[in-house]
Design a protein around this motif. Structure first.
Motif: not given
Length: 149
Positions: A72, A77, A80-82, A84
């Motif tokens: 984390r 980590n 990764s949500s930002f 593509k």
């Protein structure tokens, strides 16, 4: 195993945590890296970006902490949500300020808040490396990336 256990703070950079950990144990990050990896691997690269899963597991075993906690602390980590596309640690990442001089740009290195540095327990957070973040969320001051003097 290190004798003094120092737990990472939420959103702390892995490099910041390892520096605090080794300092509290009376050693430095080079000694830790040499005993774990038989070289100075941790200091050669941008570990906030490039520490691999196998290295994280090895570090977690040595320090006796859950590897998910260490994962984390990585930029991969967090980003990764930002992203593509998969994040390749060997390439330049959008949204991240490079830590070294390989990619020389106007904003290069670790951003910091001068008030945070005056504190007793200096911690660098993930937001210190994010390019769109220019203000310390704690002190509402502009980040700096070099000594003003």
């Amino acid at each position: 195993m290190l004798t003094v256990k120092v737990l990472p703070k939420k959103y702390e950079l892995i490099s910041s945590w390892l520096l605090r950990l080794t300092n509290k144990n009376g050693t430095n990050i080079n000694v830790l890296s040499d005993s774990l990896f038989n070289n100075y691997k941790l200091t050669l690269n941008d570990i906030d970006k490039s520490l691999e899963s196998k290295d994280i597991k090895q570090l977690a075993e040595y320090i006796d902490i859950d590897s998910k906690i260490i994962e984390r602390l990585t930029l991969k980590n967090f980003l990764s949500s930002f992203s593509k596309e998969p994040l390749d640690s060997l390439k330049k990442w959008k949204w991240i300020i490079p830590s070294g001089i390989k990619y020389t740009i106007k904003t290069n290195g670790l951003q910091f808040c001068s008030k945070c540095l005056k504190g007793e327990n200096t911690i660098f957070y993930i937001f210190n490396r994010i390019s769109w973040n220019v203000i310390c969320p704690i002190h509402n001051q502009l980040f700096q990336n070099k000594c003003p003097k």
